[in-house]
Scaffold this motif. Structure first.
Motif, short mmCIF file in Angstrom:
data_model
loop_
_atom_site.label_atom_id
_atom_site.label_comp_id
_atom_site.label_asym_id
_atom_site.label_seq_id
_atom_site.Cartn_x
_atom_site.Cartn_y
_atom_site.Cartn_z
N LEU A 54 -52.29 -45.17 61.07
CA LEU A 54 -52.67 -43.89 60.56
C LEU A 54 -54.06 -43.70 60.77
N LEU A 55 -54.84 -44.72 60.49
CA LEU A 55 -56.27 -44.50 60.67
C LEU A 55 -56.69 -44.16 62.33
N VAL A 56 -55.97 -44.85 62.87
CA VAL A 56 -56.18 -44.66 64.31
C VAL A 56 -56.01 -43.20 64.84
N GLU A 57 -54.85 -42.72 64.24
CA GLU A 57 -54.43 -41.23 64.39
C GLU A 57 -55.49 -40.34 63.95
N LEU A 58 -55.96 -40.54 62.88
CA LEU A 58 -56.96 -39.81 62.28
C LEU A 58 -58.23 -39.80 62.98
N LEU A 59 -58.76 -41.00 63.46
CA LEU A 59 -60.11 -41.21 64.02
C LEU A 59 -60.10 -40.90 65.53
N GLN A 60 -59.10 -41.22 66.00
CA GLN A 60 -58.77 -41.14 67.62
C GLN A 60 -59.86 -41.86 68.26
N PRO A 61 -59.95 -43.38 67.91
CA PRO A 61 -61.00 -44.00 68.62
C PRO A 61 -60.42 -44.24 70.09
N ARG A 62 -61.69 -44.58 71.04
CA ARG A 62 -61.24 -44.94 72.40
C ARG A 62 -61.50 -46.20 72.50
N ARG A 63 -62.56 -46.89 72.19
CA ARG A 63 -62.75 -48.29 72.38
C ARG A 63 -62.67 -49.01 70.80
N CYS A 64 -61.85 -49.86 71.00
CA CYS A 64 -61.32 -50.57 69.76
C CYS A 64 -61.64 -52.09 69.86
N ALA A 135 -73.41 -50.68 70.27
CA ALA A 135 -73.18 -49.33 69.71
C ALA A 135 -72.20 -48.61 70.57
N THR A 136 -71.19 -49.25 71.10
CA THR A 136 -70.06 -48.40 72.04
C THR A 136 -68.84 -48.44 71.48
N PHE A 137 -68.24 -49.13 70.28
CA PHE A 137 -66.97 -49.16 69.98
C PHE A 137 -66.88 -48.46 68.52
N ASP A 138 -65.81 -47.71 68.62
CA ASP A 138 -65.35 -46.73 67.56
C ASP A 138 -64.83 -47.61 66.32
N PHE A 139 -64.07 -48.46 66.67
CA PHE A 139 -62.92 -49.07 65.69
C PHE A 139 -62.87 -50.58 65.78
N ALA A 140 -63.01 -51.30 64.95
CA ALA A 140 -62.95 -52.89 65.03
C ALA A 140 -62.28 -53.27 63.72
N PHE A 141 -61.20 -54.52 64.10
CA PHE A 141 -60.72 -55.36 63.27
C PHE A 141 -60.92 -56.58 63.13
N LEU A 142 -61.42 -57.27 62.02
CA LEU A 142 -61.80 -58.71 61.84
C LEU A 142 -60.74 -59.36 61.31
N ASP A 143 -60.00 -60.32 61.69
CA ASP A 143 -59.15 -61.25 61.23
C ASP A 143 -58.92 -62.67 61.83
N ALA A 144 -60.06 -63.34 61.75
CA ALA A 144 -59.98 -64.48 62.54
C ALA A 144 -60.50 -65.71 61.51
N ASP A 145 -60.92 -66.75 62.31
CA ASP A 145 -61.45 -67.82 61.58
C ASP A 145 -62.42 -67.46 60.34
N LYS A 146 -62.06 -67.66 59.25
CA LYS A 146 -62.83 -67.12 58.02
C LYS A 146 -64.18 -67.94 57.91
N GLU A 147 -64.57 -68.90 58.41
CA GLU A 147 -65.87 -69.81 58.48
C GLU A 147 -66.73 -68.90 59.12
N ASN A 148 -66.35 -68.13 60.25
CA ASN A 148 -67.10 -67.58 61.05
C ASN A 148 -67.40 -66.06 60.80
#
Ligand code: CA
Length: 221
Positions: A54-64, A135-148
């Motif tokens: 839904l966020l992607v539909e709303l924001l219409q990012p190109r670079r994720c 400064a070229t990405f519109d949208f990001a998801f962070l879900d990796a190793d927590k220590e980093n």
């Protein structure tokens, strides 16, 4: 009525899944296949997938950008909601897990939208910065190793454009962030990032009690 978020009983969670999530059939199959792996708890919840789509539909990012792809549920949910010229750069270290992701991207016809970078994400993000993608990405998801997490956060914030949105998963770390008796590296790192974001004037922030806690941070201009 409550002024705080309602705790989800199993019954209420079932109700949420029944009436609050419209999961595409291919995502349901991917969730079931991943559910047979020992690491199945690393998969996002279906209600998160719906929220991200839904966020992607709303924001219409190109670079994720995705840091932590695993078997592909989140990238597929995002890619299915993207326009044809959208792209997701997917960072992961596991060929085994991302082989599953690639199989589903292909079946869904979004394999050209998902660009897999099989390497430690710290290096991939540094490479993107070195290649002039600041400064070229519109949208990001962070879900990796927590220590980093704290390090990833700084790199992603540089890669996001002003106005871009970052989602950080597992910010509750199964409730352990708020338990002073728990002190191990992953929970310390998640706490450190939560504290950093809370005080970070570079972003507008909302921490949402969705699944294991999801922080939304929008980079200010
Ligand atoms: Ca997660």
């Amino acid at each position: 009525m409550s002024v705080k978020s309602v705790g989800l009983s199993d019954e209420l969670h079932g109700y949420l899944l029944r009436f609050g999530v419209r999961e595409p059939e291919i995502l349901a199959r991917l969730r079931e296949e991943t559910g047979r792996l020992p690491q199945r708890d690393m998969q996002i919840a279906p209600e998160q997938g719906s929220f991200m789509a839904l966020l992607v539909e709303l924001l219409q990012p190109r670079r994720c950008l995705e840091v932590g792809t695993f078997t592909g549920y989140s990238s597929l949910a995002v890619a299915l909601a993207l326009p044809d010229d959208g792209r997701v750069v997917c960072c992961d270290v596991s060929e085994e897990w991302t082989d599953i992701a690639r199989r589903y991207w292909t079946e869904a016809g979004v394999q050209d939208l998902c660009e897999l970078r099989l390497a430690p994400a710290i290096h991939t993000l540094d490479d993107l910065l070195a290649q002039g993608q600041r400064a070229t990405f519109d949208f990001a998801f962070l879900d990796a190793d927590k220590e980093n997490y704290p390090g990833y956060y700084e790199q992603i914030l540089e890669l996001l454009r002003p106005g871009g949105l970052l989602l950080v998963d597992n910010v509750f770390w199964n409730g352990e962030v708020a338990r002073p008796d728990v002190d191990e590296p992953a929970v310390r790192a998640v706490r450190a990032l939560n504290q950093r974001i809370a005080a970070d004037e570079r972003v507008t922030v909302a921490m949402i009690p969705l699944a294991d806690g999801l922080t939304l941070a929008r980079k200010r201009g």
